[in-house]
Motif scaffolding. Sequence first.
Motif, PDB file in Angstrom:
ATOM      1  N   ASP B 372       0.846  -1.199   0.000  1.00  0.00           N
ATOM      2  CA  ASP B 372       0.000   0.000   0.000  1.00  0.00           C
ATOM      3  C   ASP B 372       0.882   1.250   0.000  1.00  0.00           C
ATOM      4  N   LEU B 373       1.934   1.223   0.797  1.00  0.00           N
ATOM      5  CA  LEU B 373       2.829   2.381   0.867  1.00  0.00           C
ATOM      6  C   LEU B 373       3.487   2.625  -0.482  1.00  0.00           C
ATOM      7  N   ARG B 374       3.893   1.546  -1.124  1.00  0.00           N
ATOM      8  CA  ARG B 374       4.543   1.659  -2.434  1.00  0.00           C
ATOM      9  C   ARG B 374       3.568   2.269  -3.453  1.00  0.00           C
ATOM     10  N   VAL B 375       2.351   1.742  -3.455  1.00  0.00           N
ATOM     11  CA  VAL B 375       1.353   2.231  -4.418  1.00  0.00           C
ATOM     12  C   VAL B 375       1.021   3.707  -4.139  1.00  0.00           C
ATOM     13  N   LEU B 376       0.868   4.053  -2.866  1.00  0.00           N
ATOM     14  CA  LEU B 376       0.555   5.454  -2.534  1.00  0.00           C
ATOM     15  C   LEU B 376       1.664   6.392  -3.000  1.00  0.00           C
ATOM     16  N   GLY B 377       2.876   5.882  -3.025  1.00  0.00           N
ATOM     17  CA  GLY B 377       4.007   6.691  -3.451  1.00  0.00           C
ATOM     18  C   GLY B 377       4.026   6.989  -4.939  1.00  0.00           C
ATOM     19  N   VAL B 378       3.356   6.180  -5.742  1.00  0.00           N
ATOM     20  CA  VAL B 378       3.430   6.379  -7.205  1.00  0.00           C
ATOM     21  C   VAL B 378       2.084   6.706  -7.855  1.00  0.00           C
ATOM     22  N   ILE B 379       0.998   6.533  -7.115  1.00  0.00           N
ATOM     23  CA  ILE B 379      -0.329   6.621  -7.745  1.00  0.00           C
ATOM     24  C   ILE B 379      -0.683   8.041  -8.187  1.00  0.00           C
TER      25      ILE B 379
END
Lengths: 164, 430
Positions: B372-379
């Motif tokens: 989730d953290l990774r996705v929030l960083g790029v979304i």
Amino acid sequence: MTPERERRGAQLVAKYPNAQSALIPFLQACQEEDGYVSGDAIRDAAELTGITPAEVESIASFYSLLFKEPVGKHVIQVCRTLSCMLRGADELRDHARMRLGLANGETSADGRFTYEEVECLAACDRAPCLQHNLEFHYDVTPEDFDRQLERWRAEEPAVTMPAE
Amino acid sequence: MAAFEPVLTKGIGELDLADIDVYKQHGGFSALEKALKEMTPEAIVGEVSASNLRGRGGAGFPTGKKWSFLPKDGRPRYLVCNCDEAEPGTFKDHMLLRLTPFAIIEGLIISAYAINASHVVMYIRGEFLEGYRIFKRALAAASAAGYLGKDIMGSGFTMELILHRGAGAYICGEETAMLESIEGKRGEPRLKPPFPANAGLYGMPTVVNNVETLCCVPHIINRGAGWFSAIGPPKCPGPKIISVSGNVANPGNYEIPMGISARELLEEYAGGLLPGRRLKAIQPGGGSSAAIFEEDLNVGIDFDSLAAKKTMLGSGGFVVMDDRTCLVRASQTLVRFFEHESCGQCTPCREGGQWVARMVGRLEAGEGSVNDLRVLGVINNTITGTNLCPLGDSIMPFLSSVLRRFPEEFAAHVQQAGCPFQKAPEFSAA
């Protein structure tokens, strides 16, 4: 359509260059009378503005202050957005839910109270805030809420959602 | 530079400016008289253009330029006053509406005369019932005094005003959504072009101006463009009302000269933080804006300085968060706001808002993952800049900015499988 409603509708249509502009004000007027946007109001509005009842329903569903189901005599709307959250909106929310015994969006079984959590009411300097039948209450502590609630329980407001 | 003298909020809190006589005794309607009797419409547009007034609703577009886009083709023109203030943390127009309604009316009449619009619509947010009633009374008084209707003050200019109440929808503050809403439709923003200047309300040439913008106009007429443009940065000058809220000693509306530092606003105007607290983050331009931090406090409060910091002045909602604030919870609150207010037309906004709200909600509930953290960083890249209107572009800026600045706080929610603030409210920043 009742003659009174027809008269109000005609007044609203006359105000605008285009009949459909009167749609939302007309639904607000119907809601003031019926307590919500009833099936009759949808049909009357369609007749008034020359669009289909389905279109009226779609448009009405877009606006959060047009209620598609009956609501309580008292509609309590607690702000949940950031500025209020920073000054105790979470506590106010939990307290209001507990006191009313209602979850977000619910109406009490006796039809007296509706409770809603709503977005920023533009009164952030006096947070947390809420509206009761569109009247503002500012800097609301749980104790203030209890005092108000006692008053509201004893009251029978003539109109819940005034059109004007 | 001369000492700054507030004009937009002058008398508020001391005088009953909702009384037409009080308003007139304190200089009210003198600009209208000057405009109608001594100035041509072109001269007013010229003065407003020369003042470098930029729109106070959020976008900061030059007002004179907006007015000059209207085609000269003889079609009826509309002026719409946007009083649908709903940007999280902004409450200046709501104040102006309730406490100085004649200033809005005066600004409206001068502006309508300047752009030759005989039809004016005042769109007031549905929740502002009290403000609506105050404004309605003010209109009746202005009308009785001959400021509205036919041949205003013997100028030959005729103007009719329609008072229109909204019914609850943040998106109707977007100008084309507002036009749809006035036309009795769902408040869905239009694809632009055509712009409202060419095809606005009922397809006619239309200008939509914010309440505070219109309130600046009488002062520009009275004191001149030179006075206005000398206040603050030349490219975005003027007095500006900033709504300060959150964790400060004195929340409220403050009229500042554009360009003072965030530090001065926070400390000199709003009384600083509460005793013993540390600053964590500030949203300088309402819920749509990226955060600034302790190290950014020298930034000027104006359109261009904040844009250079990759954030914005927006509508002027200055929301202060101290070290007790959980930024995951704050992000959740704002993302949920945009999720709730999305009109649903554009997929990145409608679906993206829901996905992000769910992810941030999981994190705050202690059910989030490293993924989730990774996705929030790029979304951000797939949501921002891919929608018809700015609402979709408002979902990510705050979240992205605080995630970049305080990654450990987001990570802690995953590592501890819960919100650290609920266990230990005393968070020590950095």
